[in-house]
Scaffold this motif. Structure first.
Motif: not given
Ligand SMILES: Cc1cc2nc3c(=O)[nH]c(=O)nc-3n(C[C@H](O)[C@H](O)[C@H](O)COP(=O)(O)O)c2cc1C
Length: 157
Positions: A16-17, A21-22, A63, A66-68, A97-98, A101, A103-105
């Motif tokens: 987790s950044v 996820t944490e 988390y 990139g692209s998925g 995930g978000d 994007f 590909e979600f998660c």
């Molecule tokens: C550069 C970048 C790329 C990402 N790519 C995706 C993605 O492809 N699919 C997705 O579902 N979320 C994507 N995310 C969103 C993160 O996975 C999401 O914010 C996640 O909750 C971060 O988890 P964390 O708070 O545990 O670090 C991306 C975020 C960043 C900054």
């Protein structure tokens, strides 16, 4: 070795950044502990890969980047499961995930496909960014599916 009939031994291993996820990892920890499982939570960087086999179940949290893609810090864990040769190990994968994007998660999908082949996959869970109160029920169900699968093992072995 993993236990067979007493308290189930669970590891929750996550990357987790920004904390989303944490937060899910800690909700799952609460659920597992209230279900009387012996639960340890690890950041992936601290998890001793050599001890994978000590657990009845391993819950992986990631988390997506990139692209998925799977985050870099999760790659060694991914490879450890590919090489483990312990198909009976119960696993589950969760992630945030978000949906903005394409590909979600996506990282959850990649772990899911690999764990399905190499382990006994019990459940998957995808959450939009920071978990909300309404996600708690999904987390409880996720943990109960994992624990049920560890019980199945006892019955069928
Ligand atoms: C550069 C970048 C790329 C990402 N790519 C995706 C993605 O492809 N699919 C997705 O579902 N979320 C994507 N995310 C969103 C993160 O996975 C999401 O914010 C996640 O909750 C971060 O988890 P964390 O708070 O545990 O670090 C991306 C975020 C960043 C900054």
């Amino acid at each position: 070795m993993a236990s067979t009939n007493c308290k189930k031994k669970l590891a929750i291993v996550y990357a987790s950044v920004t904390g989303n996820t944490e937060a899910v990892a800690h909700i799952l920890e609460e659920s597992a502990k209230s279900a009387a499982a012996d639960t340890t939570v690890w950041r992936v960087e601290d998890f001793p890969l050599a001890e994978l086999s000590r657990y009845d179940a391993v819950l992986i949290g990631t988390y997506t980047w990139g692209s998925g893609e799977i985050p870099k810090e999760m790659r060694d864990l991914f490879e450890a499961f590919e090489n483990l040769q312990r198909k009976e190990l119960v696993t589950a994968v969760f992630g945030t995930g978000d949906s903005f994007f394409a590909e979600f998660c996506g990282a959850v999908n990649r772990f899911r496909d690999m764990l399905y082949v190499h382990t006994s996959l019990a459940a998957t869970l995808k959450i939009e960014l920071m978990p909300q109160d309404e996600d708690r029920g999904k987390c409880e169900k996720f943990v109960s599916l994992v624990l049920r699968k560890t019980e199945d093992k006892v019955v069928t072995n």
